[in-house]
Design a protein around this motif. Sequence first.
Motif, PDB file in Angstrom:
ATOM      1  N   ARG A  10      47.367   4.268  19.621  1.00  0.00           N
ATOM      2  CA  ARG A  10      48.472   5.121  19.160  1.00  0.00           C
ATOM      3  C   ARG A  10      48.055   5.956  17.954  1.00  0.00           C
ATOM      4  O   ARG A  10      48.330   7.157  17.876  1.00  0.00           O
ATOM      5  CB  ARG A  10      49.674   4.240  18.806  1.00  0.00           C
ATOM      6  N   ASN A  11      47.343   5.324  17.015  1.00  0.00           N
ATOM      7  CA  ASN A  11      46.894   6.040  15.818  1.00  0.00           C
ATOM      8  C   ASN A  11      45.879   7.124  16.151  1.00  0.00           C
ATOM      9  O   ASN A  11      45.917   8.219  15.586  1.00  0.00           O
ATOM     10  CB  ASN A  11      46.320   5.064  14.794  1.00  0.00           C
ATOM     11  N   TYR A  12      44.950   6.831  17.049  1.00  0.00           N
ATOM     12  CA  TYR A  12      43.955   7.823  17.440  1.00  0.00           C
ATOM     13  C   TYR A  12      44.626   9.028  18.097  1.00  0.00           C
ATOM     14  O   TYR A  12      44.281  10.177  17.802  1.00  0.00           O
ATOM     15  CB  TYR A  12      42.927   7.211  18.399  1.00  0.00           C
ATOM     16  N   ILE A  13      45.580   8.773  18.971  1.00  0.00           N
ATOM     17  CA  ILE A  13      46.295   9.876  19.635  1.00  0.00           C
ATOM     18  C   ILE A  13      47.066  10.695  18.601  1.00  0.00           C
ATOM     19  O   ILE A  13      47.068  11.935  18.650  1.00  0.00           O
ATOM     20  CB  ILE A  13      47.216   9.328  20.739  1.00  0.00           C
ATOM     21  N   ARG A  14      47.708  10.020  17.651  1.00  0.00           N
ATOM     22  CA  ARG A  14      48.439  10.726  16.599  1.00  0.00           C
ATOM     23  C   ARG A  14      47.503  11.607  15.770  1.00  0.00           C
ATOM     24  O   ARG A  14      47.826  12.755  15.466  1.00  0.00           O
ATOM     25  CB  ARG A  14      49.135   9.710  15.683  1.00  0.00           C
ATOM     26  N   ASP A  15      46.314  11.084  15.435  1.00  0.00           N
ATOM     27  CA  ASP A  15      45.387  11.839  14.596  1.00  0.00           C
ATOM     28  C   ASP A  15      44.795  13.038  15.338  1.00  0.00           C
ATOM     29  O   ASP A  15      44.614  14.105  14.749  1.00  0.00           O
ATOM     30  CB  ASP A  15      44.281  10.922  14.081  1.00  0.00           C
ATOM     31  N   VAL A  16      44.515  12.879  16.625  1.00  0.00           N
ATOM     32  CA  VAL A  16      44.017  14.026  17.404  1.00  0.00           C
ATOM     33  C   VAL A  16      45.136  15.058  17.549  1.00  0.00           C
ATOM     34  O   VAL A  16      44.883  16.264  17.485  1.00  0.00           O
ATOM     35  CB  VAL A  16      43.473  13.570  18.774  1.00  0.00           C
ATOM     36  N   ALA A  17      46.378  14.608  17.704  1.00  0.00           N
ATOM     37  CA  ALA A  17      47.511  15.529  17.769  1.00  0.00           C
ATOM     38  C   ALA A  17      47.677  16.273  16.451  1.00  0.00           C
ATOM     39  O   ALA A  17      47.998  17.470  16.437  1.00  0.00           O
ATOM     40  CB  ALA A  17      48.788  14.772  18.125  1.00  0.00           C
ATOM     41  N   ARG A  18      47.431  15.588  15.342  1.00  0.00           N
ATOM     42  CA  ARG A  18      47.496  16.235  14.024  1.00  0.00           C
ATOM     43  C   ARG A  18      46.451  17.354  13.933  1.00  0.00           C
ATOM     44  O   ARG A  18      46.727  18.434  13.427  1.00  0.00           O
ATOM     45  CB  ARG A  18      47.250  15.199  12.930  1.00  0.00           C
ATOM     46  N   PHE A  19      45.267  17.081  14.452  1.00  0.00           N
ATOM     47  CA  PHE A  19      44.206  18.091  14.469  1.00  0.00           C
ATOM     48  C   PHE A  19      44.588  19.255  15.383  1.00  0.00           C
ATOM     49  O   PHE A  19      44.373  20.420  15.038  1.00  0.00           O
ATOM     50  CB  PHE A  19      42.882  17.458  14.915  1.00  0.00           C
ATOM     51  N   ALA A  20      45.179  18.961  16.532  1.00  0.00           N
ATOM     52  CA  ALA A  20      45.601  20.016  17.462  1.00  0.00           C
ATOM     53  C   ALA A  20      46.689  20.881  16.835  1.00  0.00           C
ATOM     54  O   ALA A  20      46.687  22.112  17.007  1.00  0.00           O
ATOM     55  CB  ALA A  20      46.097  19.402  18.766  1.00  0.00           C
ATOM     56  N   THR A  21      47.602  20.265  16.094  1.00  0.00           N
ATOM     57  CA  THR A  21      48.646  21.022  15.404  1.00  0.00           C
ATOM     58  C   THR A  21      48.027  21.944  14.362  1.00  0.00           C
ATOM     59  O   THR A  21      48.439  23.099  14.219  1.00  0.00           O
ATOM     60  CB  THR A  21      49.653  20.058  14.735  1.00  0.00           C
ATOM     61  N   PHE A  22      47.041  21.442  13.652  1.00  0.00           N
ATOM     62  CA  PHE A  22      46.334  22.267  12.671  1.00  0.00           C
ATOM     63  C   PHE A  22      45.699  23.478  13.352  1.00  0.00           C
ATOM     64  O   PHE A  22      45.774  24.599  12.850  1.00  0.00           O
ATOM     65  CB  PHE A  22      45.266  21.438  11.951  1.00  0.00           C
ATOM     66  N   LEU A  23      45.075  23.241  14.507  1.00  0.00           N
ATOM     67  CA  LEU A  23      44.419  24.332  15.220  1.00  0.00           C
ATOM     68  C   LEU A  23      45.418  25.311  15.832  1.00  0.00           C
ATOM     69  O   LEU A  23      45.097  26.488  16.018  1.00  0.00           O
ATOM     70  CB  LEU A  23      43.535  23.775  16.347  1.00  0.00           C
ATOM     71  N   GLY A  24      46.588  24.808  16.179  1.00  0.00           N
ATOM     72  CA  GLY A  24      47.558  25.651  16.862  1.00  0.00           C
ATOM     73  C   GLY A  24      47.211  25.835  18.332  1.00  0.00           C
ATOM     74  O   GLY A  24      47.629  26.810  18.959  1.00  0.00           O
ATOM     75  N   GLY A  25      46.430  24.914  18.853  1.00  0.00           N
ATOM     76  CA  GLY A  25      46.016  24.982  20.250  1.00  0.00           C
ATOM     77  C   GLY A  25      45.329  23.701  20.653  1.00  0.00           C
ATOM     78  O   GLY A  25      45.344  22.713  19.918  1.00  0.00           O
ATOM     79  N   PRO A  26      44.696  23.709  21.829  1.00  0.00           N
ATOM     80  CA  PRO A  26      44.034  22.488  22.290  1.00  0.00           C
ATOM     81  C   PRO A  26      42.826  22.126  21.417  1.00  0.00           C
ATOM     82  O   PRO A  26      42.068  23.014  21.008  1.00  0.00           O
ATOM     83  CB  PRO A  26      43.607  22.821  23.720  1.00  0.00           C
ATOM     84  N   PRO A  27      42.651  20.832  21.132  1.00  0.00           N
ATOM     85  CA  PRO A  27      41.558  20.438  20.243  1.00  0.00           C
ATOM     86  C   PRO A  27      40.172  20.554  20.879  1.00  0.00           C
ATOM     87  O   PRO A  27      39.170  20.520  20.173  1.00  0.00           O
ATOM     88  CB  PRO A  27      41.877  18.988  19.901  1.00  0.00           C
ATOM     89  N   ASP A  28      40.099  20.721  22.197  1.00  0.00           N
ATOM     90  CA  ASP A  28      38.788  20.837  22.833  1.00  0.00           C
ATOM     91  C   ASP A  28      38.148  22.201  22.601  1.00  0.00           C
ATOM     92  O   ASP A  28      36.984  22.406  22.922  1.00  0.00           O
ATOM     93  CB  ASP A  28      38.877  20.533  24.330  1.00  0.00           C
ATOM     94  N   THR A  29      38.893  23.138  21.994  1.00  0.00           N
ATOM     95  CA  THR A  29      38.345  24.458  21.688  1.00  0.00           C
ATOM     96  C   THR A  29      37.858  24.558  20.243  1.00  0.00           C
ATOM     97  O   THR A  29      37.522  25.642  19.781  1.00  0.00           O
ATOM     98  CB  THR A  29      39.403  25.551  21.933  1.00  0.00           C
ATOM     99  N   ALA A  30      37.834  23.442  19.536  1.00  0.00           N
ATOM    100  CA  ALA A  30      37.486  23.433  18.111  1.00  0.00           C
ATOM    101  C   ALA A  30      36.033  23.815  17.878  1.00  0.00           C
ATOM    102  O   ALA A  30      35.163  23.579  18.712  1.00  0.00           O
ATOM    103  CB  ALA A  30      37.755  22.049  17.526  1.00  0.00           C
ATOM    104  N   THR A  31      35.806  24.390  16.716  1.00  0.00           N
ATOM    105  CA  THR A  31      34.454  24.717  16.272  1.00  0.00           C
ATOM    106  C   THR A  31      34.137  23.872  15.045  1.00  0.00           C
ATOM    107  O   THR A  31      35.024  23.226  14.479  1.00  0.00           O
ATOM    108  CB  THR A  31      34.341  26.203  15.907  1.00  0.00           C
TER     109      THR A  31
END
Length: 108
Positions: A12-33
């Motif tokens: 649950r915590n890992y999913i929440r933290d990846v969602a936090r990163f996705a919110t920061f990006l404003g899009g899917p986290p797999d497109t991160a640089t």
Amino acid sequence: MEIRRFGYETQRNYIRDVARFATFLGGPPDTATAEDVRRFQIEQVDLGVPAPTMNAIVSALRFFFTQTLDRPDLARKLARMRHVRKLPIVLSHDEVARLLAATTCLKH
């Protein structure tokens, strides 16, 4: 995460933290640089996220980048924060003696 036998709360915590990163990006986290990862960590520090929490976020994102996306290059860009631990407050010999003398019976 199930294959690695992560507990329910860890998942649950890992999913929440990846969602936090996705919110920061404003899009899917797999497109991160690598620059996105750096900016995310700087923002979290600026927001005052404590070191243990930040290190938990780093663990979640490392798992996400290495295991889920197979992009270890991004995982290497994540830096753990140094956590300074404070020494506990210890009673002096006199304080312990006064504490023991304040009891009214052996049971206490």
